[in-house]
Design an enzyme around this catalytic site. Structure first.
Site, PDB file in Angstrom:
ATOM      1  N   ASP A 246      68.750  47.258  45.908  1.00 39.84           N
ATOM      2  CA  ASP A 246      67.886  48.342  45.372  1.00 39.84           C
ATOM      3  C   ASP A 246      67.556  49.181  46.441  1.00 39.84           C
ATOM      4  O   ASP A 246      66.431  49.397  46.878  1.00 39.84           O
ATOM      5  CB  ASP A 246      66.822  47.646  44.884  1.00 39.84           C
ATOM      6  CG  ASP A 246      65.996  48.800  44.164  1.00 39.84           C
ATOM      7  OD1 ASP A 246      66.587  49.748  43.667  1.00 39.84           O
ATOM      8  OD2 ASP A 246      64.903  48.284  43.635  1.00 39.84           O
TER       9      ASP A 246
ATOM     10  N   GLU B  45      64.531  44.537  34.362  1.00 43.39           N
ATOM     11  CA  GLU B  45      63.081  44.724  34.652  1.00 43.39           C
ATOM     12  C   GLU B  45      62.326  44.935  33.544  1.00 43.39           C
ATOM     13  O   GLU B  45      61.325  45.716  33.346  1.00 43.39           O
ATOM     14  CB  GLU B  45      62.945  45.999  35.669  1.00 43.39           C
ATOM     15  CG  GLU B  45      63.616  45.953  37.086  1.00 43.39           C
ATOM     16  CD  GLU B  45      63.183  46.659  37.940  1.00 43.39           C
ATOM     17  OE1 GLU B  45      63.290  48.091  37.455  1.00 43.39           O
ATOM     18  OE2 GLU B  45      63.350  46.517  39.320  1.00 43.39           O
TER      19      GLU B  45
ATOM     20  N   LYS C 230      69.204  51.943  30.501  1.00 43.45           N
ATOM     21  CA  LYS C 230      68.974  50.866  31.500  1.00 43.45           C
ATOM     22  C   LYS C 230      68.553  49.561  30.447  1.00 43.45           C
ATOM     23  O   LYS C 230      67.388  49.914  29.682  1.00 43.45           O
ATOM     24  CB  LYS C 230      67.525  51.069  32.312  1.00 43.45           C
ATOM     25  CG  LYS C 230      66.861  49.843  33.058  1.00 43.45           C
ATOM     26  CD  LYS C 230      65.767  50.351  33.929  1.00 43.45           C
ATOM     27  CE  LYS C 230      65.327  49.444  34.564  1.00 43.45           C
ATOM     28  NZ  LYS C 230      64.100  49.915  35.537  1.00 43.45           N
TER      29      LYS C 230
ATOM     30  N   GLU D  59      75.627  55.110  41.713  1.00 40.66           N
ATOM     31  CA  GLU D  59      74.253  55.794  41.527  1.00 40.66           C
ATOM     32  C   GLU D  59      73.612  55.621  42.953  1.00 40.66           C
ATOM     33  O   GLU D  59      73.355  54.577  43.646  1.00 40.66           O
ATOM     34  CB  GLU D  59      73.214  54.800  40.896  1.00 40.66           C
ATOM     35  CG  GLU D  59      71.801  55.226  40.769  1.00 40.66           C
ATOM     36  CD  GLU D  59      71.016  54.681  39.471  1.00 40.66           C
ATOM     37  OE1 GLU D  59      71.475  54.099  38.314  1.00 40.66           O
ATOM     38  OE2 GLU D  59      69.927  54.206  39.679  1.00 40.66           O
TER      39      GLU D  59
ATOM     40  N   ARG E   4      73.825  51.265  32.774  1.00 41.22           N
ATOM     41  CA  ARG E   4      73.515  50.864  34.328  1.00 41.22           C
ATOM     42  C   ARG E   4      73.664  49.362  34.564  1.00 41.22           C
ATOM     43  O   ARG E   4      73.418  48.456  33.666  1.00 41.22           O
ATOM     44  CB  ARG E   4      72.101  51.229  34.603  1.00 41.22           C
ATOM     45  CG  ARG E   4      71.872  52.424  34.611  1.00 41.22           C
ATOM     46  CD  ARG E   4      70.344  53.099  34.882  1.00 41.22           C
ATOM     47  NE  ARG E   4      70.051  53.034  36.366  1.00 41.22           N
ATOM     48  CZ  ARG E   4      68.856  52.354  36.689  1.00 41.22           C
ATOM     49  NH1 ARG E   4      68.189  51.729  35.981  1.00 41.22           N
ATOM     50  NH2 ARG E   4      68.608  52.488  37.995  1.00 41.22           N
TER      51      ARG E   4
ATOM     52  N   GLU F 209      62.642  56.421  47.797  1.00 39.97           N
ATOM     53  CA  GLU F 209      61.494  55.322  47.513  1.00 39.97           C
ATOM     54  C   GLU F 209      61.353  54.493  48.359  1.00 39.97           C
ATOM     55  O   GLU F 209      60.131  54.079  48.974  1.00 39.97           O
ATOM     56  CB  GLU F 209      61.978  54.257  46.199  1.00 39.97           C
ATOM     57  CG  GLU F 209      61.339  53.115  45.900  1.00 39.97           C
ATOM     58  CD  GLU F 209      61.811  52.485  44.688  1.00 39.97           C
ATOM     59  OE1 GLU F 209      62.995  52.915  44.130  1.00 39.97           O
ATOM     60  OE2 GLU F 209      61.434  51.549  44.255  1.00 39.97           O
TER      61      GLU F 209
ATOM     62  N   HIS G  64      64.023  44.574  52.018  1.00 38.99           N
ATOM     63  CA  HIS G  64      62.909  44.651  51.218  1.00 38.99           C
ATOM     64  C   HIS G  64      61.657  43.899  51.271  1.00 38.99           C
ATOM     65  O   HIS G  64      61.175  42.890  50.866  1.00 38.99           O
ATOM     66  CB  HIS G  64      63.210  43.987  49.637  1.00 38.99           C
ATOM     67  CG  HIS G  64      62.881  44.383  48.383  1.00 38.99           C
ATOM     68  ND1 HIS G  64      61.750  45.183  48.195  1.00 38.99           N
ATOM     69  CD2 HIS G  64      63.610  44.545  47.391  1.00 38.99           C
ATOM     70  CE1 HIS G  64      61.596  45.540  47.161  1.00 38.99           C
ATOM     71  NE2 HIS G  64      62.644  45.287  46.367  1.00 38.99           N
TER      72      HIS G  64
ATOM     73  N   ARG H 111      58.627  56.913  40.848  1.00 41.08           N
ATOM     74  CA  ARG H 111      59.269  57.116  42.270  1.00 41.08           C
ATOM     75  C   ARG H 111      59.491  58.635  42.648  1.00 41.08           C
ATOM     76  O   ARG H 111      60.309  58.989  43.365  1.00 41.08           O
ATOM     77  CB  ARG H 111      60.405  56.430  42.499  1.00 41.08           C
ATOM     78  CG  ARG H 111      60.703  54.822  42.003  1.00 41.08           C
ATOM     79  CD  ARG H 111      59.497  54.378  42.524  1.00 41.08           C
ATOM     80  NE  ARG H 111      59.326  53.057  42.175  1.00 41.08           N
ATOM     81  CZ  ARG H 111      58.732  51.992  42.383  1.00 41.08           C
ATOM     82  NH1 ARG H 111      57.351  52.504  43.153  1.00 41.08           N
ATOM     83  NH2 ARG H 111      58.466  51.002  41.945  1.00 41.08           N
TER      84      ARG H 111
ATOM     85  N   ASN I  78      63.658  53.946  32.460  1.00 41.93           N
ATOM     86  CA  ASN I  78      62.534  53.194  32.009  1.00 41.93           C
ATOM     87  C   ASN I  78      62.126  54.125  30.654  1.00 41.93           C
ATOM     88  O   ASN I  78      61.062  54.881  30.725  1.00 41.93           O
ATOM     89  CB  ASN I  78      61.354  52.819  32.762  1.00 41.93           C
ATOM     90  CG  ASN I  78      61.861  51.886  33.774  1.00 41.93           C
ATOM     91  OD1 ASN I  78      62.585  50.960  33.685  1.00 41.93           O
ATOM     92  ND2 ASN I  78      61.287  51.926  34.788  1.00 41.93           N
TER      93      ASN I  78
HETATM   94  O1  GCW Z   1      64.110  50.827  42.551  1.00 37.48           O
HETATM   95  C1  GCW Z   1      63.604  50.229  41.353  1.00 37.48           C
HETATM   96  C2  GCW Z   1      62.384  50.923  41.331  1.00 37.48           C
HETATM   97  C3  GCW Z   1      62.063  51.217  39.853  1.00 37.48           C
HETATM   98  C4  GCW Z   1      63.205  51.563  39.107  1.00 37.48           C
HETATM   99  C5  GCW Z   1      64.207  50.560  39.126  1.00 37.48           C
HETATM  100  C6  GCW Z   1      65.655  50.891  38.465  1.00 37.48           C
HETATM  101  C7  GCW Z   1      63.292  53.066  37.010  1.00 37.48           C
HETATM  102  O2  GCW Z   1      61.371  50.283  41.923  1.00 37.48           O
HETATM  103  O3  GCW Z   1      61.029  52.045  39.661  1.00 37.48           O
HETATM  104  O4  GCW Z   1      62.915  51.882  37.696  1.00 37.48           O
HETATM  105  O5  GCW Z   1      64.615  50.040  40.675  1.00 37.48           O
HETATM  106  O6  GCW Z   1      66.623  51.399  39.045  1.00 37.48           O
HETATM  107  O7  GCW Z   1      65.873  50.827  37.260  1.00 37.48           O
END
Ligand code: GCW
Length: 669
Positions: A351, A277, A273, A373, A310, A379, A507, A154, A196
């Site tokens: 998000d 995801e 994290k 956060e 997180r 993004e 979204h 991002r 990540n």
């Molecule tokens: O907004 C989403 C993003 C991911 C990101 C995730 C997060 C780092 O699309 O790219 O990953 O959130 O905040 O963990």
């Protein structure tokens, strides 16, 4: 010389007005600094560089002031603690014809030096300075989503600013400017890699590199954090498990944490994290987020650092409501986290949407320290081609009342620790920095980094004041020009929302790249990664019903908030479709039907982008030519893409409403 934006808001260009320059002469005859502490040396050099640029004047340094007319840097570690000045805080005042910058700490003096420079950069008089300032939030942090291979998740401003392939042997001089820029707005922490996370960042090879970065940042008061991969005991340690209750795993983290401190004695801590995801986490072993976080907190116990965990978690449930999931997973754990743990919560429950109601976790966790956060990188907010000034959006969230402890329990009070008397407090922002010459891609994106830092220091500052400071420091001190640019900035977020996500839609970005419209996205790897999951358009209407009739996510908020948003007749239009499935023909408070209002907003957003272009065009003679052309080109893209959004969304939703596009729509101004 054209301005390429590389010096950010620290460009220190000569003040054009000679009279104004003269007015600073009586206070800038020397800088007195008694010690040779590195941070004080940095503060002194910053003042010298700044004043040389702004006033065209070389300022000498002395050990002690024997006459008046200078700037005295004063660290008074034994100053009595007072309620309104913390260790990092500072005072600036005039005494016997000198300007005194005083703090209990060297870093506080550095912050004060930047404040003094800001006063000059923004054209203030120094005659009767009297400033007392302390940060409202203790950990003011950037989160870099930068990868070991030099890419940035991002990131829209080139590749990573961290040159892992060069470190530790070559230390890019840009790290120093990065440190100065952050210190100038009070940012005191940075996590250097993507959440990540690759386990590589915990190897000796990388710790040596991170140490080199930490050594640069330390004298600027900035602590380094590392994002960790929860599976590291397996991938790096060769263990069979990463179960947080396994003694060998715990030992591995204890040892690793000790090892890190050999490189970075003042290590800030871990950012994690987990079970989000696809990332590994304690739930892989039937354990909770608290089990995972507390294990790391235990490893941190001998040290000053902390663990930031997180709360961005959600399941792929087509019938669930992602809005509720962070809350649902964490609520039972309130009160079970180690005191060294901060749970970092995104500003909204989904998000980083262009406009999102505050996350219902804020106010609902009296026994857990919650950090904020925000996402500075855009993004979902036009990346680096749309002008979107984010201070108003950050403020909208911070200033909202959670009513958790009665009226006035704002989100800001939750995260600055005052509502529940928290030991730590945290505001993090996902960084928008990269290898681009001007750091942030769009020249105006620099203002979002700036605004984030200023708000983390003091969330009571207004968006207008922050914009004015940034413009004066970066672009121009000429009042009429400043006002026009400020007007563009303050309108920019509502304009962006208008042509992308009006009335509380959410979204529906292009799949995975999150750029441009894709409201028709109906199939993806996960049901909650489609657009139709969020907007719920059908022949009846539009919006996600979060009242008791369907998901009842509204119930997570205090009764007062439920009352504000729960009734479709009274819910502010900006949030309407977040909480209600509204019939297309339903008359709204504007007198228009939902369909007509939706179209109106899409069309008006495009018209407003045209107005931004016109204003910018009128400033051609007043701003730097390189910056002028840069912004002009990006506004052209924004115009094209606002049309793309409008047409894509109006035509798509029209398939459901079966209603014609109303006429006349907002005429061009
Ligand atoms: O907004 C989403 C993003 C991911 C990101 C995730 C997060 C780092 O699309 O790219 O990953 O959130 O905040 O963990």
């Amino acid at each position: 010389l054209a301005d390429d934006g590389s010096r950010l808001w620290l460009n220190y260009d000569l003040i054009k007005d000679a009279k104004q320059r003269e007015s600073y002469a009586p206070f800038t005859k020397f800088i007195a600094v008694a010690s040779d502490n590195q941070t004080l040396k940095i503060a002194t050099e910053e003042l010298q560089t700044g004043l040389l640029g702004l006033l065209g004047k070389k300022i000498v340094t002395v050990k002690t002031a024997t006459t008046s007319g200078g700037i005295i840097l004063n660290v008074n570690k034994n100053a009595p603690s007072s309620a309104n000045i913390s260790n990092e805080g500072y005072e600036i005042y005039t005494e016997k014809g000198n300007i005194i910058i005083s703090s209990k700490s060297e870093t506080g003096v550095l912050y004060g030096a930047f404040e003094l420079l800001r006063a000059i950069q923004t054209g203030k008089s120094l005659a009767k300075l009297s400033i007392t300032s302390s940060p409202k939030v203790k950990i003011r942090m950037l989160n870099h989503w930068d990868n070991a291979n030099g890419t940035v998740e991002r990131g829209y401003a080139g590749s990573s600013m961290w040159k892992w392939n060069e470190l530790p042997h070559r230390v890019d001089p840009r790290y120093v400017l990065y440190a100065r820029a952050n210190a100038s707005i009070g940012i005191n922490a940075t996590s250097i890699n993507n959440v990540n996370a690759s386990s590589r960042f915990l190897t000796a090879e990388y710790l040596e590199k991170i140490k080199a970065v930490a050594d640069v940042l330390r004298p600027y008061g900035i602590k380094v954090f590392i994002s960790v991969n929860f599976r590291s005991p397996r991938t790096l340690g060769g263990l069979k498990t990463s179960d947080p209750l396994d003694p060998e795993v715990r030992k591995w983290w204890n040892d690793k944490t000790k090892e890190i401190h050999q490189y970075i004695p003042d290590f800030g801590g871990y950012l994690v994290k987990a079970n989000s995801e696809g990332e590994p986490g304690p739930q892989d072993y039937g354990r909770t987020h608290a089990d995972g976080a507390n294990m790391l907190a235990e490893a941190m116990r001998p040290f000053s650092g902390i663990v930031i965990w997180r709360a961005f978690v959600y399941n792929a449930d087509p019938n669930g409501d992602r809005f509720k999931e962070g809350y649902a997973q964490f609520k039972p754990l309130d009160g079970t986290f180690d005191p060294k743990v901060i749970v970092q919560v995104k500003n909204g429950p989904i998000d980083f949407m262009p406009r999102e109601p505050f996350h219902p976790m804020f106010g609902a966790f009296p026994k857990t320290t919650l950090g904020m956060e925000f996402q500075i990188t855009q993004e979902y907010l036009g990346q680096s081609t749309h002008l979107t000034y984010l201070a108003p959006m950050f403020k909208e969230c911070l200033d909202t009342d959670t009513y958790a402890k009665g009226q006035g329990s704002t989100v800001a009070k939750v995260i600055d620790g005052s509502l529940y008397n928290a030991q730590y407090s945290l505001m993090a922002g996902v960084a928008n920095t990269g290898s681009d010459v001007n750091w942030c891609g769009h020249p105006f994106n620099q203002s979002n980094w700036y605004a984030f830092g200023r708000l983390a220091w003091d969330h009571t500052l207004s968006s207008e004041q922050i914009a004015s400071e940034w413009i004066r420091m970066t672009l121009t001190q000429a009042k009429p020009t400043e006002q026009k640019i400020s007007d563009m900035m303050l309108k920019s977020h509502p304009i962006y929302v208008s042509y992308t996500y009006p009335l509380g839609t959410s979204h529906m970005m292009g799949e995975s790249h999150h750029y441009g419209p894709e409201p028709w996205l109906a199939k993806s790897a996960r049901p909650d990664w489609t657009s139709v999951y969020y907007h719920r358009a059908d022949s009846v209407g539009l919006g996600f019903d979060r009242t008791g009739k369907l998901s009842n996510a509204l119930q997570l908020y205090s009764p007062e908030v439920q009352q504000k948003w729960g009734n479709p007749e009274q819910c502010p239009l900006d949030y309407l479709l977040w909480f209600h499935h509204v019939p297309w023909s339903k008359k709204l408070s504007t007198g228009r039907s939902l369909w007509d209002e939706l179209c109106e907003r899409y069309y008006d957003g495009v018209v407003q982008v045209g107005n931004l272009q016109k204003t910018w065009e009128s400033l051609k003679a007043d701003v730097d030519p390189e910056i002028f052309e840069n912004v002009k080109g990006r506004l052209k893209i924004q115009e094209k893409e606002a049309l793309w959004w409008r047409d894509a969304c109006v035509l798509y939703f029209g398939e459901y409403s079966k209603m014609p596009i109303p006429k006349p729509l907002t005429p061009p101004q």
